[in-house]
Design a protein around this motif. Structure first.
Motif, short mmCIF file in Angstrom:
data_model
loop_
_atom_site.label_atom_id
_atom_site.label_comp_id
_atom_site.label_asym_id
_atom_site.label_seq_id
_atom_site.Cartn_x
_atom_site.Cartn_y
_atom_site.Cartn_z
N LEU A 80 2.64 36.69 24.28
CA LEU A 80 3.42 35.54 23.83
C LEU A 80 2.89 34.25 24.44
O LEU A 80 2.87 33.20 23.79
N GLY A 81 2.47 34.32 25.70
CA GLY A 81 1.89 33.14 26.34
C GLY A 81 0.62 32.68 25.63
O GLY A 81 0.38 31.48 25.45
N LEU A 82 -0.19 33.64 25.20
CA LEU A 82 -1.43 33.31 24.48
C LEU A 82 -1.15 32.69 23.12
O LEU A 82 -2.00 31.97 22.58
N SER A 83 0.02 32.96 22.55
CA SER A 83 0.32 32.47 21.21
C SER A 83 0.65 30.98 21.18
O SER A 83 0.69 30.38 20.10
N LEU A 84 0.88 30.39 22.33
CA LEU A 84 1.24 28.96 22.37
C LEU A 84 0.06 28.08 21.98
O LEU A 84 -1.10 28.40 22.24
N GLN A 85 0.37 26.94 21.39
CA GLN A 85 -0.64 25.97 20.97
C GLN A 85 -1.54 25.56 22.13
O GLN A 85 -2.75 25.43 21.98
N SER A 86 -0.94 25.41 23.31
CA SER A 86 -1.70 24.96 24.48
C SER A 86 -2.74 25.98 24.93
O SER A 86 -3.67 25.65 25.65
N ASN A 87 -2.58 27.22 24.51
CA ASN A 87 -3.52 28.27 24.92
C ASN A 87 -4.44 28.74 23.79
O ASN A 87 -5.19 29.70 23.96
N GLN A 88 -4.38 28.04 22.65
CA GLN A 88 -5.17 28.48 21.51
C GLN A 88 -6.67 28.41 21.78
O GLN A 88 -7.45 29.18 21.21
N GLY A 109 -12.63 31.72 18.12
CA GLY A 109 -13.55 32.76 17.67
C GLY A 109 -12.86 34.07 17.34
O GLY A 109 -13.44 34.93 16.68
N LEU A 110 -11.62 34.24 17.82
CA LEU A 110 -10.88 35.47 17.54
C LEU A 110 -9.92 35.30 16.37
O LEU A 110 -9.67 36.23 15.61
N LEU A 111 -9.36 34.09 16.27
CA LEU A 111 -8.43 33.81 15.18
C LEU A 111 -9.11 32.92 14.15
O LEU A 111 -9.67 31.88 14.49
N THR A 112 -9.08 33.35 12.91
CA THR A 112 -9.70 32.55 11.85
C THR A 112 -8.75 31.50 11.31
O THR A 112 -9.17 30.55 10.66
N GLN A 113 -7.44 31.66 11.55
CA GLN A 113 -6.46 30.70 11.04
C GLN A 113 -5.44 30.41 12.13
O GLN A 113 -4.81 31.33 12.65
N GLN A 114 -5.27 29.15 12.49
CA GLN A 114 -4.39 28.79 13.58
C GLN A 114 -3.34 27.76 13.14
O GLN A 114 -2.73 27.11 13.96
N ASP A 115 -3.15 27.63 11.84
CA ASP A 115 -2.18 26.66 11.35
C ASP A 115 -0.76 27.18 11.53
O ASP A 115 -0.52 28.38 11.64
N GLY A 116 0.19 26.27 11.55
CA GLY A 116 1.59 26.64 11.60
C GLY A 116 2.03 27.20 12.94
O GLY A 116 2.97 28.01 12.99
N ASN A 117 1.37 26.79 14.02
CA ASN A 117 1.70 27.36 15.33
C ASN A 117 3.12 27.04 15.75
O ASN A 117 3.80 27.91 16.33
N MET A 136 0.12 36.45 12.43
CA MET A 136 0.45 36.31 13.85
C MET A 136 1.91 36.63 14.13
O MET A 136 2.25 37.35 15.08
N ILE A 137 2.81 36.12 13.27
CA ILE A 137 4.24 36.34 13.51
C ILE A 137 4.58 37.83 13.38
O ILE A 137 5.39 38.37 14.14
N ASP A 138 3.92 38.52 12.44
CA ASP A 138 4.14 39.96 12.29
C ASP A 138 3.65 40.71 13.53
O ASP A 138 4.29 41.67 13.99
N LEU A 139 2.52 40.29 14.04
CA LEU A 139 1.96 40.91 15.25
C LEU A 139 2.92 40.75 16.43
O LEU A 139 3.20 41.71 17.16
N LEU A 140 3.42 39.54 16.62
CA LEU A 140 4.31 39.26 17.76
C LEU A 140 5.64 40.01 17.63
O LEU A 140 6.15 40.55 18.62
N LYS A 141 6.20 40.06 16.43
CA LYS A 141 7.46 40.79 16.22
C LYS A 141 7.27 42.28 16.48
O LYS A 141 8.13 42.93 17.08
N THR A 142 6.14 42.81 16.03
CA THR A 142 5.85 44.22 16.27
C THR A 142 5.72 44.50 17.76
O THR A 142 6.20 45.52 18.27
N ALA A 143 5.07 43.59 18.48
CA ALA A 143 4.91 43.74 19.92
C ALA A 143 6.26 43.72 20.63
O ALA A 143 6.51 44.50 21.56
N VAL A 144 7.16 42.84 20.19
CA VAL A 144 8.52 42.80 20.75
C VAL A 144 9.23 44.12 20.52
O VAL A 144 9.83 44.71 21.43
N ASP A 145 9.16 44.63 19.29
CA ASP A 145 9.83 45.88 18.95
C ASP A 145 9.29 47.05 19.77
O ASP A 145 10.06 47.88 20.27
N LYS A 146 7.98 47.12 19.90
CA LYS A 146 7.37 48.22 20.65
C LYS A 146 7.76 48.16 22.13
O LYS A 146 8.02 49.20 22.76
#
Length: 276
Positions: A28-36, A41-49, A1-11
């Motif tokens: 970025l809004g979707l990445s917040l714990q409150s919006n998980q 069903g889309l993310l198989t791992q949501q630890d370390g948010n 997830m962090i790699d995805l978000l950093k890549t999105a920032v760079d692009k």
């Protein structure tokens, strides 16, 4: 997830026209714990948010220190808002409440935070005065978006150089501007500075009504004369002040153009130059 978000920032930062800005904020809004729950069903791992949020916030703040366009840096603060991080904004708001920005040495990120605060204020920005802030190249560059949004920009006696004048005019050319009055009195713009401004007057999206170049070290106004022969440049401009500039042979040419029947600017004269 962090790699995805950093890549999105760079692009998003690589984009010249900002076509990814809204997508980045949405992601970025979707990445917040409150919006998980929206991603079940889309993310198989949501630890370390929480750790992901901390890392991406720090990553964005580091990007804010880089040499970015005003538009891209402003969008990064919208991104920090999506992540519920307002530390930089609150820091600037403290400076504003204390009235200490005229002497404060701000980092590039803090200058961008100031621009964000001014642009998102509920009050319409009628006037921007650069003298209220500590003068520097970074200050002018980071606050260009604020200058473009204001109706009156008072940049007088701010030690603006020919190079900075070029940066200013390029920014004002890039997008339609709300600016109606530009005061550059007391800045040593020189002849190259007035040439850049002359080119700007030819831009039909730039609807400047008053231009003050009082005591700007101008010796040649041939470029300005040429732009004023174009009816588009005169469509909006009502006042032009060139007093206390030691203009040479090009002075009479300018006066002749302004006395043309198609020109609505009035001409007056003093011992130093002409006040228009």
């Amino acid at each position: 997830m962090i790699d995805l978000l950093k890549t999105a920032v760079d692009k998003a930062l690589e984009s010249d026209n900002g076509h990814l800005d809204l997508f980045l904020r949405f992601l970025l809004g979707l990445s917040l714990q409150s919006n998980q729950r929206l991603l079940q069903g889309l993310l198989t791992q949501q630890d370390g948010n929480d750790q992901i949020k901390k890392e991406i916030v720090q990553y964005i703040k580091q990007k804010c220190e880089a040499n970015l366009s005003p538009e891209r840096s402003i969008n990064l603060f919208y991104c920090l808002n999506e992540l519920n991080d307002q530390t930089l904004v609150k820091d600037i708001q403290t400076h504003l409440s204390k009235g200490s920005l005229s002497s404060a040495d701000l980092s590039p990120a803090q200058w961008s935070a100031l621009a964000f605060v001014l642009l998102t204020s509920e009050e319409e920005l009628e006037e921007f005065e650069l003298q209220k802030f500590k003068k520097s190249d970074e200050c002018l560059i980071r606050l260009l978006a604020v200058i473009k949004t204001s109706k009156r920009a008072l940049l007088c006696n701010c030690s603006i150089t020919e190079k900075q004048c070029l940066i200013l005019t390029l920014a004002l050319k890039s997008n339609p501007s709300h600016l109606r009055e530009l005061n550059l009195t007391g800045n040593k713009l020189g002849d190259s500075g007035v040439k850049n401004l002359s080119d700007l007057l030819m831009n039909t999206q730039f609807k400047l009504e008053k231009l003050d170049l009082h005591y700007c070290g101008i010796t040649d106004v041939s470029s300005l004369t040429q732009s004023l022969t174009n009816t588009k440049a005169l469509q909006f401009l009502k006042e032009l002040d060139l007093s206390f500039n030691k203009i040479g042979d090009s002075k009479q040419q300018l006066i002749d153009v302004l006395r043309d029947s198609n020109c609505k600017l009035s001409v007056d004269r003093d011992d130093n130059c002409c006040i228009l």
